[in-house]
Write an enzyme that holds these catalytic residues in place. Structure first.
Site, short mmCIF file in Angstrom:
data_model
loop_
_atom_site.label_atom_id
_atom_site.label_comp_id
_atom_site.label_asym_id
_atom_site.label_seq_id
_atom_site.Cartn_x
_atom_site.Cartn_y
_atom_site.Cartn_z
N SER A 144 5.06 53.59 -50.76
CA SER A 144 4.12 52.47 -50.85
C SER A 144 3.64 52.13 -49.45
CB SER A 144 4.87 51.26 -51.45
OG SER A 144 4.15 50.06 -51.25
N TYR A 157 11.96 45.63 -52.79
CA TYR A 157 10.97 46.70 -53.04
C TYR A 157 10.67 47.46 -51.74
CZ TYR A 157 6.54 48.75 -54.72
OH TYR A 157 5.53 49.60 -55.08
#
Ligand code: NAD
Length: 265
Positions: A144, A157
């Site tokens: 990401s 995350y």
């Protein structure tokens, strides 16, 4: 001639979002695809649709919880039974939770680690020997934007997405001699259920929710718009096919310029 003719690729989290677009694009490029997800109904519907469009033997569904070691053994067996081999893996499944670090319950942190990080580890461990046995191939891990920089409220995350890049680099070094290239994609904001939960609500006004997202990202990103899952799939295709034949161990950012810098103006 498709870019993936003759290939067999397992895509995790492929029932919807980016994984779904990767499965669709890969089949269109000649691959046979194992659609792996915890969402059974959606995964089976996608396989049915792909079968109707491209032929009954192009895709299989397998229920796979990426954090479960036993499920990986079953997924590999299903893939080999259906297609005789596996020579590609896309570790795409992921979950996102919003919380300040100091308020994050341990169970929530561990849940995110289990899917995003342990899932990628188990996938590499289960599938790399199969890719080697097939004569080589590729692994693409899904990191990401937050695998490369910080962002408040997504501590668990971001930690896992940084970890996915570490796994990618080590796997690339350990597996290059076995003919396996390993790379990672780092998407910015992409219009899927993860960023736009209204997509999951049959009663939601998608025009309004998408317009709100568009307005938000117009001010935030150099390119002024949120990304489409098809744009991530195109990068994953590049890293899975021979166009990237001399590339391994790298993170690839697809984010509309978000990571390029912070504008003071
Ligand atoms: P999404 O929520 O639409 O798709 C995620 C998929 O993963 C779903 O099909 C879900 O069922 C599946 N999944 C979740 N837990 C699973 C498990 N334990 N086992 C197997 N499958 C599981 O979101 P998306 O945007 O398509 O996300 C795909 C990947 O891209 C994720 O790894 C996500 O972290 C990453 N990503 C997304 C964005 C974004 O803005 N959407 C940005 C950067 C990275």
């Amino acid at each position: 001639m498709g870019k993936l003719d003759g290939r067999v690729v397992l895509v995790t989290g492929a029932a919807r979002g980016q994984g779904e677009q990767e499965a669709r694009l890969f089949v269109a490029e000649g691959a046979r695809v194992v659609v792996a997800d915890v969402l059974v109904e959606q995964g089976e519907a996608l396989v049915k649709e792909l079968g109707e469009e491209f032929g009954a033997d192009v895709a299989r569904f397998v229920r796979l919880d990426v954090g479960d070691e036993g499920d990986w053994a079953v997924a590999v067996a299903v893939a080999k039974d259906a297609f005789g081999k596996i020579d590609g893996l896309v570790n795409n499944a992921g979950i996102l939770r919003f919380n300040e670090l100091v308020n994050t319950p341990l169970a929530e942190f561990e849940q995110v680690v289990r899917v995003n990080m342990t899932g990628a580890f188990l996938g590499i461990r289960a599938v790399a020997p199969e890719i080697e046995a097939a004569g080589g191939g590729t692994i693409v891990n899904t990191s990401s934007y937050t695998g490369l920089t910080g962002m408040p409220l997504v501590g668990a995350y971001a930690a896992t997405k940084h970890a996915v890049l570490g796994l990618t680099r080590v796997a690339a070094m350990e597996l290059a001699g076995k003919g396996i290239r390993v790379n990672a994609v780092c998407p910015g904001a992409v219009d899927t259920a993860m960023t736009n939960p209204a997509l999951l609500d049959p009663d939601a006004d998608l025009t309004t929710s998408s317009a709100a997202l568009e307005a938000y990202y117009r001010g935030l990103l150099p390119m002024g718009r949120i990304g489409r899952p098809e744009e991530v799939a195109a990068l994953v295709l590049f890293l899975t096919c021979d166009d990237s034949s001399y590339i391994t161990g790298q993170p690839f950012v697809v984010d509309g310029g978000w990571l390029a810098g912070v504008s003071p103006f």
